[in-house]
Design an enzyme around this catalytic site. Structure first.
Site, PDB file in Angstrom:
ATOM      1  N   GLY A  52       0.894  -1.084  -0.008  1.00 27.62           N
ATOM      2  CA  GLY A  52      -0.211  -0.054   0.078  1.00 27.62           C
ATOM      3  C   GLY A  52       0.755   1.213   0.067  1.00 27.62           C
ATOM      4  O   GLY A  52       2.029   1.209  -0.390  1.00 27.62           O
ATOM      5  N   SER A  53       0.425   2.272   0.472  1.00 23.40           N
ATOM      6  CA  SER A  53       0.961   3.624   0.549  1.00 23.40           C
ATOM      7  C   SER A  53       2.226   3.679   1.476  1.00 23.40           C
ATOM      8  O   SER A  53       3.124   4.771   1.202  1.00 23.40           O
ATOM      9  CB  SER A  53       0.078   4.816   1.232  1.00 23.40           C
ATOM     10  OG  SER A  53      -1.166   4.882   0.477  1.00 23.40           O
ATOM     11  N   THR A  54       2.747   2.548   2.187  1.00 22.45           N
ATOM     12  CA  THR A  54       4.029   2.512   2.597  1.00 22.45           C
ATOM     13  C   THR A  54       5.048   2.577   1.451  1.00 22.45           C
ATOM     14  O   THR A  54       6.287   3.092   1.553  1.00 22.45           O
ATOM     15  CB  THR A  54       4.381   1.634   3.479  1.00 22.45           C
ATOM     16  OG1 THR A  54       4.244   0.279   3.054  1.00 22.45           O
ATOM     17  CG2 THR A  54       3.305   1.700   4.789  1.00 22.45           C
TER      18      THR A  54
END
Length: 482
Positions: free
Chosen positions: A213-215
């Site tokens: 995801g956004s990591t």
């Protein structure tokens, strides 16, 4: 002697010589192979003829041995088995062993030649088992385990300067002691473990790659700064909101419709986790440059050993422009383990230098003498010191003013990045909640943490990296630097 008799004599002589040669080969060249064959009962009898050496945490054993009434005189025992199972693995009289119990089996059972004294060498007696000291900090491990609670997930904490693994938690877990013996109860415990749909025996910290995801936006941001696409995290980007994926009619939006994502700088884009900014940034860079940066962090490396081997984290390279955009926000076919994302944050915290993660500090013989010590090893230079400094500053903004507020710790400098990864067709499954972070105290001590929550009892609209994963990271960082 007549001719037929001579032939028979020669034939018999050849057979005798062949038999002697075969016996010599079996007892010499093949002896070790038969000794190590798991189907040879003498292997198990020898291994469990005496108490095994121990696996240590903070210098204290988290394993033990107890006497039995069977031919296998001792069996393995575990202290806080579910807490440390992701670290130790298991050693079973019936089902073998894995992880540290397997990799250091010859040390623990005394069969390693380095453990023998001169008398043992002459008599061919098995030496007293040695010990394996881990890098785990019990306070960090316990904090992560408590914080994960009944959730399905994993967490890893690293010392950025050395790569030492301070905590490695996976839940749900299991107790290796329940099937360490050879009785009926042990067999039933093993069968129940194998049938459990929640897979408690899966080490999610090392062996469960999932969309990050956004990591993953941290990787894209590092690539943008390293390749000169943008000069700093405070330079505005060329980013429309919404963003139409290249060569498609698909419109990508942001989770927060009111977030100032249009042409946002990297700091703001991380603060609000702007999908549009990083999707376009990945396309502008191109998949090859993003892949090169990801691989500097350890992606696509199938030989990361702690010494327990981690599953390969994957940044795909066979993509079109639209898929590259989605990969830039940690979706499409991106896959990462919690260990992998902890190493990303660790490199950022450590000025761009990535240290190889290590779980074992040293190995000692039965008398406590060190026979092997693991020195810190540099994996590689993931980015320049300036890029790392820029990203730390932006990650601190995420915690101070953005989506990572639940990671704040009084008296410590904390930077982080949230992530919520889609799961299932059209995001039909429960999303994965991620949080990666680092903390530093006034003395300069640091810790880097990655947390992944695969499933929880929270309702779907309450699943977020900040809500579910950040408090777990906070607990582990606080324990490490308290």
């Amino acid at each position: 002697m007549n001719k037929p008799l001579r032939r028979i004599s020669v034939c018999c002589l050849v057979l005798v010589l062949a038999l002697m040669g075969w016996v010599t080969w079996i007892q010499g060249a093949r002896a070790s192979a038969y000794e190590d064959d798991p189907h040879n009962p003498r292997v198990a009898i020898g291994r469990y003829a005496a108490p095994l050496g121990n696996i240590l945490v903070d210098g204290k054993p988290v394993t033990g041995s107890t006497a039995t009434s069977s031919d296998l005189k001792y069996k393995r025992t575990y202290k806080n088995g579910p807490l440390y199972a992701p670290v130790t693995g298991f050693a079973s009289q019936i089902y073998g062993s894995n992880q540290l119990e397997s990799l250091y089996g010859d040390i623990l059972d005394g069969s390693d030649s380095r453990l023998r004294n001169p008398v043992d060498a002459l008599t061919r007696q098995r030496a007293k088992g040695g010990d394996v000291a881990t890098t785990i900090d019990s306070a960090v491990q316990e904090a992560g385990y408590r914080a994960l609670g009944g959730k399905t997930g994993a967490a890893v904490a690293l010392d950025p300067a050395t790569g030492r693994i301070l905590g490695m938690v996976s839940t749900p877990s299991y107790d290796p002691g329940t099937f360490a013996g050879s009785g009926g109860a042990d067999q039933r415990a093993w069968q129940a473990l194998a049938a459990d749909k929640n897979k408690p025996d899966l080490n999610r910290a090392l062996r469960q790659p999932l969309p990050p995801g956004s990591t993953f936006k941290l990787v894209v941001a590092a690539a943008a700064l390293e390749n000169g696409l943008y000069s700093s995290v405070d330079e505005p980007t060329d980013s429309p909101d919404p963003y139409v994926l290249p060569h498609t009619r698909t419109t990508l939006t942001n989770e927060n419709a009111s977030a100032p994502c249009e042409n946002a700088d990297i700091r703001t884009a991380l603060q609000y986790s702007c999908n549009t900014v990083f999707a376009k940034m990945a396309v502008d860079l191109g998949k090859d440059k993003v892949a090169a940066q990801a691989e500097k962090f350890g992606f696509n490396d199938g030989k990361v050993d702690t010494p327990v081997r981690a599953a390969k984290s994957v940044y795909p390279t066979d993509m079109d422009a639209a898929q590259t955009a989605l990969s830039g926000i940690g979706q499409f076919n991106d896959q990462a383990t919690p260990l992998q994302m902890a190493t990303v944050t660790s490199a950022i915290a450590n000025g761009g230098e990535l240290m190889s993660p290590q779980l074992v500090d040293k190995v000692t013989d039965g008398g406590g003498k060190t026979i092997e010590r693991t020195a810190p090893r540099t994996y590689g230079k993931a980015m320049s010191a300036r890029t790392a400094e820029q990203l730390r500053s932006a990650m601190e903004t995420v915690v101070d003013k953005g989506t990572g507020s639940n990671a704040k710790i009084g008296g410590l400098t904390v930077g982080g990045k949230t992530g919520t990864a889609q799961h299932g067709v059209d995001n039909s499954g429960t999303p994965y909640a991620w949080f990666v972070s680092y903390a530093q105290d006034a003395k300069g001590r640091q810790v880097a943490v990655a947390v992944m929550v695969e499933d929880s009892n929270a309702s779907r609209n309450e699943i977020s990296g900040n809500g579910l994963a950040a408090p777990i990271a906070r607990a582990m960082m606080k324990a490490a630097l308290a």
